[in-house]
Design a protein around this motif. Structure first.
Motif, short mmCIF file in Angstrom:
data_model
loop_
_atom_site.label_atom_id
_atom_site.label_comp_id
_atom_site.label_asym_id
_atom_site.label_seq_id
_atom_site.Cartn_x
_atom_site.Cartn_y
_atom_site.Cartn_z
N VAL A 60 8.92 6.15 -1.07
CA VAL A 60 10.24 5.75 -1.57
C VAL A 60 11.06 5.09 -0.45
N PHE A 61 10.43 4.87 0.71
CA PHE A 61 11.15 4.35 1.87
C PHE A 61 11.27 2.83 1.81
N ASN A 62 12.24 2.31 2.56
CA ASN A 62 12.48 0.87 2.59
C ASN A 62 12.13 0.24 3.94
N SER A 63 12.28 0.99 5.03
CA SER A 63 12.04 0.39 6.34
C SER A 63 10.56 0.36 6.67
N LEU A 64 10.19 -0.61 7.50
CA LEU A 64 8.80 -0.74 7.91
C LEU A 64 8.33 0.49 8.68
N GLU A 65 9.15 0.97 9.61
CA GLU A 65 8.76 2.12 10.41
C GLU A 65 8.55 3.36 9.55
N GLN A 66 9.44 3.58 8.58
CA GLN A 66 9.31 4.76 7.72
C GLN A 66 8.02 4.69 6.89
N ASN A 67 7.71 3.52 6.39
CA ASN A 67 6.49 3.38 5.60
C ASN A 67 5.24 3.49 6.46
N LEU A 68 5.31 3.01 7.68
CA LEU A 68 4.19 3.18 8.61
C LEU A 68 3.93 4.66 8.85
N MET A 69 4.98 5.41 9.14
CA MET A 69 4.83 6.84 9.40
C MET A 69 4.39 7.59 8.14
N TYR A 70 4.84 7.12 6.98
CA TYR A 70 4.44 7.73 5.72
C TYR A 70 2.92 7.61 5.53
N ILE A 71 2.39 6.41 5.78
CA ILE A 71 0.94 6.21 5.65
C ILE A 71 0.18 7.01 6.70
N ALA A 72 0.70 7.07 7.92
CA ALA A 72 0.05 7.84 8.97
C ALA A 72 -0.08 9.31 8.56
N GLU A 73 0.97 9.84 7.95
CA GLU A 73 0.94 11.24 7.52
C GLU A 73 -0.01 11.44 6.35
N LYS A 74 0.04 10.53 5.37
CA LYS A 74 -0.78 10.66 4.18
C LYS A 74 -2.27 10.55 4.48
N THR A 75 -2.61 9.72 5.45
CA THR A 75 -4.02 9.47 5.77
C THR A 75 -4.47 10.22 7.02
N ASN A 76 -3.55 10.92 7.66
CA ASN A 76 -3.84 11.64 8.91
C ASN A 76 -4.45 10.69 9.95
N THR A 77 -3.82 9.51 10.09
CA THR A 77 -4.28 8.49 11.02
C THR A 77 -3.30 8.37 12.18
N LYS A 78 -3.78 8.55 13.41
CA LYS A 78 -2.91 8.53 14.58
C LYS A 78 -2.69 7.14 15.15
N HIS A 79 -3.52 6.18 14.73
CA HIS A 79 -3.45 4.83 15.28
C HIS A 79 -3.30 3.82 14.14
N VAL B 268 0.82 -1.21 0.00
CA VAL B 268 0.00 0.00 0.00
C VAL B 268 0.86 1.26 0.00
N SER B 269 1.91 1.28 0.82
CA SER B 269 2.76 2.48 0.87
C SER B 269 3.43 2.75 -0.48
N LYS B 270 3.86 1.68 -1.15
CA LYS B 270 4.47 1.85 -2.48
C LYS B 270 3.46 2.41 -3.47
N SER B 271 2.22 1.89 -3.41
CA SER B 271 1.20 2.37 -4.33
C SER B 271 0.80 3.82 -4.04
N MET B 272 1.10 4.29 -2.81
CA MET B 272 0.83 5.68 -2.44
C MET B 272 1.99 6.60 -2.75
N GLY B 273 3.08 6.03 -3.26
CA GLY B 273 4.22 6.85 -3.67
C GLY B 273 5.40 6.85 -2.73
#
Length: 295
Positions: free
Chosen positions: A188-207, A181-186
């Motif tokens: 460029v990160f490789n680590s799990l934590e970075q992609n988690l935070m990327y999705i949190a920011e893109k979707t404005n989701t705190k949990h 999902v994170s890749k399909s959202m654009g």
């Protein structure tokens, strides 16, 4: 005080080569939430066939409210062909269309959703326009929205996934789903934590929670990351383990447990399910606590 929770989506039979079990991700979550003392209602549909009758009776006997599980005269009760590999990991052949693809909007399920402390939904129940439009309407009424991704090709599109994530207050992935999902959202990160935070920011989701199989899980909760590194078990089958994990996690968090306690507890429940047969084994609280802290 235990919470009122509504779960939306598929109720069905998992058909293994040698046996059949009752399942469906939102039903598995509902069953686990109920066994921890919460008030749980299921919003779904079944056929007027024998499998539907048995399934409905099973749900009732386990204390989940079935007032919003409607009978469908045209479509059969859901079933999924499950194949396990040598490690117990499952693949699924999900039959379509089935009754749970045709969940219609009613005054009953609108009322249940409005009155619930939390509303749990997945991606699979959005594969058909009827259930998808009902889900979209209920999301506008829900108080706290919990999205459980279940990426089962070819039963999803990115547009629907992104919409459901944007509506969520809490999102649960497994690690493969997170990366996809994170890749399909654009991303460029490789680590799990970075992609988690990327999705949190893109979707404005705190949990957000990400499960990692036998390596445990990561939980983002109000800006802080919490970890559990998993439990050593012998896997029997993985069917329903992630669903029970989510049910346990939701129950703890909604009932004001600390996030670290919640993720430790949820990982233990998921592990205990994975070392048992079927999606909904009975696991007493004493067994869970002894598993986390063996004497």
């Amino acid at each position: 005080m235990k919470k009122n929770i509504a779960c939306f989506g598929e109720v069905l039979w998992d058909v293994f080569p040698t046996h059949e079990n009752i399942g469906g991700a939102p039903l598995n979550v509902a069953m686990r939430l109920k066994c921890f003392g919460n008030n749980v209602a299921m919003i779904s549909a079944i056929g007027t066939d024998t499998k539907g009758t048995v399934l409905l009776d099973f749900i009732k006997k386990n204390g989940v409210d079935t007032g919003c599980v409607k009978l469908h005269n045209t479509y059969a009760t859901g079933s999924v062909k499950v194949t396990l590999n040598q490690k117990g990991s499952a693949t699924y052949d999900i039959e379509y269309p089935r009754a749970w693809d045709k969940i219609v909007l009613t005054e009953d399920n609108k009322k249940i959703t409005k009155n619930a402390d939390a509303f749990v939904y997945g991606s699979l129940a959005s594969r058909d326009a009827v259930s998808r439009e009902t889900l979209y309407a209920l999301l506008e009424l829900a108080n706290y929205k919990i999205f459980d991704l279940n990426l089962r090709p070819p039963h999803y599109t990115n547009d629907v996934l992104f919409y459901l994530m944007d509506k969520a207050d809490f999102i649960k992935f497994n690690d493969d789903e997170l990366y996809e999902v994170s890749k399909s959202m654009g991303s460029v990160f490789n680590s799990l934590e970075q992609n988690l935070m990327y999705i949190a920011e893109k979707t404005n989701t705190k949990h957000i929670c990400v499960t990692m199989g036998n390596h445990g899980a990561i939980l983002l909760y109000n800006g802080k990351l919490y970890y559990n590194c998993g439990y050593l078990i012998k896997v029997v089958d993985t069917v329903g383990a992630g669903d029970s994990f989510l049910g346990a996690l939701i129950s703890k968090l909604l009932n004001d447990s600390k996030p670290q306690e919640a993720i430790d507890f949820a990982c233990a429940v998921g592990a205990l399910v994975a070392q048992s047969k079927g999606a909904n084994p009975n696991i007493p609280l004493t067994e869970i606590h002894n598993f986390i802290n063996p004497k």
